[in-house]
Design a protein around this motif. Structure first.
Motif, PDB file in Angstrom:
ATOM      1  N   ALA A 326       0.818  -1.211   0.000  1.00 29.06           N
ATOM      2  CA  ALA A 326       0.000   0.000   0.000  1.00 29.06           C
ATOM      3  C   ALA A 326       0.849   1.258   0.000  1.00 29.06           C
ATOM      4  O   ALA A 326       0.334   2.356  -0.156  1.00 29.06           O
ATOM      5  CB  ALA A 326      -0.920   0.019   1.223  1.00 29.06           C
ATOM      6  N   HIS A 379      -1.625   8.575   3.783  1.00 27.99           N
ATOM      7  CA  HIS A 379      -2.000   7.174   3.590  1.00 27.99           C
ATOM      8  C   HIS A 379      -3.228   7.086   2.685  1.00 27.99           C
ATOM      9  O   HIS A 379      -4.184   7.840   2.835  1.00 27.99           O
ATOM     10  CB  HIS A 379      -2.303   6.554   4.961  1.00 27.99           C
ATOM     11  CG  HIS A 379      -3.055   5.264   4.930  1.00 27.99           C
ATOM     12  ND1 HIS A 379      -2.538   4.119   4.387  1.00 27.99           N
ATOM     13  CD2 HIS A 379      -4.297   4.939   5.385  1.00 27.99           C
ATOM     14  CE1 HIS A 379      -3.408   3.139   4.518  1.00 27.99           C
ATOM     15  NE2 HIS A 379      -4.492   3.628   5.106  1.00 27.99           N
ATOM     16  N   TRP A 383      -6.535   1.353  -0.682  1.00 29.11           N
ATOM     17  CA  TRP A 383      -5.163   1.109  -1.123  1.00 29.11           C
ATOM     18  C   TRP A 383      -5.044   1.285  -2.635  1.00 29.11           C
ATOM     19  O   TRP A 383      -5.921   0.900  -3.402  1.00 29.11           O
ATOM     20  CB  TRP A 383      -4.724  -0.299  -0.758  1.00 29.11           C
ATOM     21  CG  TRP A 383      -4.660  -0.563   0.710  1.00 29.11           C
ATOM     22  CD1 TRP A 383      -5.124   0.223   1.719  1.00 29.11           C
ATOM     23  CD2 TRP A 383      -4.114  -1.720   1.319  1.00 29.11           C
ATOM     24  NE1 TRP A 383      -4.886  -0.353   2.920  1.00 29.11           N
ATOM     25  CE2 TRP A 383      -4.277  -1.551   2.722  1.00 29.11           C
ATOM     26  CE3 TRP A 383      -3.496  -2.865   0.853  1.00 29.11           C
ATOM     27  CZ2 TRP A 383      -3.839  -2.509   3.635  1.00 29.11           C
ATOM     28  CZ3 TRP A 383      -3.063  -3.817   1.753  1.00 29.11           C
ATOM     29  CH2 TRP A 383      -3.230  -3.641   3.126  1.00 29.11           C
ATOM     30  N   HIS A 408      -3.271  -1.105   9.402  1.00 24.19           N
ATOM     31  CA  HIS A 408      -3.078  -2.270   8.532  1.00 24.19           C
ATOM     32  C   HIS A 408      -3.098  -3.580   9.295  1.00 24.19           C
ATOM     33  O   HIS A 408      -3.665  -4.570   8.835  1.00 24.19           O
ATOM     34  CB  HIS A 408      -1.753  -2.142   7.784  1.00 24.19           C
ATOM     35  CG  HIS A 408      -1.797  -1.190   6.632  1.00 24.19           C
ATOM     36  ND1 HIS A 408      -2.635  -1.364   5.563  1.00 24.19           N
ATOM     37  CD2 HIS A 408      -1.110  -0.048   6.401  1.00 24.19           C
ATOM     38  CE1 HIS A 408      -2.461  -0.371   4.705  1.00 24.19           C
ATOM     39  NE2 HIS A 408      -1.548   0.444   5.181  1.00 24.19           N
TER      40      HIS A 408
END
Length: 451
Positions: A326, A379, A383, A408
């Motif tokens: 990711a 982030h 993903w 995660h």
């Protein structure tokens, strides 16, 4: 070699051959290799005998014998000191001989019956001259440690494999082999060790004698980008040397640049920090450095097994592989059962500085724990690889490294209500923590007094 006399004759013969060749100052390369191999084999055999002798000295020097113990009778406090005095080795090395000799010697039961050695496969490999005592010591140490975690049958299977595979390897290669063997033996997998490594990560900085000292230790997954970037920079510098000078010296370094590899690494770290502080382009010379995670497709789908990061010996868990997939700038190498490449992935676009500034207006730092923006990264909520998530503000969130791992590893989900800087961020805990999965607001909203 069936006796000490045979061993002594062999040593004399090898020494005579070498002296004759050395006197002539004309030693053929084939002779050099042959003598080197003969001495290596002889040393391993001598060490095997010494291990047996060391184990016997340890028995005759055991504590219950008191002053009558062999070592103390000869003026030494421990058997290791007695052995070290004769061999010129350190007491630590002598203790390895004792440990190997004890673990590979035949045993006696409480009723006096003869029992096989604790590690018979290692004993056979040492006695035949294929396995060195340092390698045997490392194997025995691993197997003893794993006995508390796995079955005797699995230990025996691992011993047989390691005794064969480690024979003839250098100690650096043996250590890598044992790192992978430990991952195979440990029923808990590598995830607990990864978590401990993350908890123990540290970067120490202090000044002394006009120098800044940095000591970094971190888990292999977090350290892989650091290692790849620095090694890429060093490779680029050596390539630039050759292009600039054309002629290299015996060490492979071009004239004009006399930096050592360690100096280049230090320069690389300085350059990267300067880039982060002020540079606004992507022109750093990294010689194509990237982080490649290799993982079997079935393991990736089932969450079993381990993955490997190119250039890093220790395996990583599938959980870590999924997390790395990711992150930006990481290429997953997904292989089928036959090792064929099924998916190379694609380098993901990172969030721009302008996007991070906008997200800072909304999240004010780590949205989960509140650390300042400078200690966060953007982030992808969906993903990029797994969910084909876009790199836009509606799919971005600021998280520190620890919270990124938490999201995660522990099954948290994130929900965004609204758009732009006024959007509201919610964290949905895993069912193990909250069966109702009650949404929790981002920390900046939790810490803001109600109007």
């Amino acid at each position: 070699m069936n006796s000490l006399g045979d061993l002594d004759e062999a040593l004399v013969a090898v020494h005579a051959v070498w002296e004759a060749a050395e006197t002539a100052r004309d030693v053929p390369r084939e002779r050099l290799v042959a003598v080197n191999e003969a001495l290596g084999s002889m040393r391993r055999r001598v060490d095997a005998v010494l291990a047996d002798v060391a184990a016997r000295i340890a028995v005759e020097s055991r504590k219950e014998l008191g002053p009558g113990g062999l070592a103390k009778q000869h003026g030494f406090r421990t058997p290791a000191m007695l052995i070290a005095s004769a061999t010129g080795a350190s007491t630590g090395e002598a203790n390895k001989f004792v440990a190997v000799g004890t673990a590979t010697a035949p045993r006696m039961s409480l009723f006096g019956a003869q029992l096989p050695a604790k590690y018979p496969a290692v004993r056979d490999a040492v006695s035949s001259g294929g396995l060195s005592v340092p390698a045997s010591s490392a194997i025995i140490s691993l197997l003893d440690r794993m006995r508390l975690k796995t079955s005797a049958e699995r230990i025996a299977e691992a011993e047989k494999v390691l005794a064969v595979q480690a024979s003839g390897l250098m100690m650096d290669e043996v250590r890598k082999l044992l790192t992978r063997a430990e991952a195979w033996l440990d029923p808990d997998g590598v995830e607990p060790r990864e978590e401990r490594a993350r908890e123990n990560r540290s970067l120490q900085m202090f000044e002394r004698d006009g120098m800044l000292h940095l000591t970094l230790q971190t888990d292999v997954a977090s350290g892989a980008p650091v290692k790849a970037a620095i090694e890429g920079y060093v490779s680029a510098q050596f390539a630039a040397r050759k292009n600039a000078a054309g002629v290299t010296d015996a060490e492979g370094a071009a004239e004009g640049d006399t930096r050592t590899v360690t100096q280049m690494r230090a320069d690389a770290l300085t350059l990267f920090a300067e880039h982060v502080l002020g540079c606004r382009n992507d022109t750093l010379p990294l010689a194509g450095a990237t982080v490649i995670v290799r993982v079997n497709l079935e393991d990736l789908q089932n969450g079993t097994g381990t993955a490997r990061i190119d250039g890093v010996t220790a395996p990583v868990s599938i959980t870590t592989a999924r997390r790395l997939a990711a992150d930006g700038g990481v290429i997953p190498w997904v292989c089928g059962p036959g090792g064929d490449i099924l998916d190379w992935g694609r380098r993901r676009r990172l969030f721009t500085p302008a996007q991070k500034l906008a997200l800072t207006e909304r999240d004010a730092g780590c949205a989960m724990c509140g650390l300042p923006p400078g200690m966060t990264q953007v982030h992808h909520i969906q993903w990029w690889e797994r969910d084909t998530g876009p790199t836009d503000l509606g799919n971005g969130i600021l998280l520190c490294m620890t919270c990124h791992h938490l999201i995660h590893d522990n099954g948290w989900d994130i929900r965004i209500d609204g758009t732009g800087v006024t959007a509201q961020v919610w964290f949905l805990p895993p069912t193990a923590a909250d069966p109702e999965r009650t949404p929790r607001p981002a920390v900046n909203r939790r810490l803001t007094p109600a109007a």
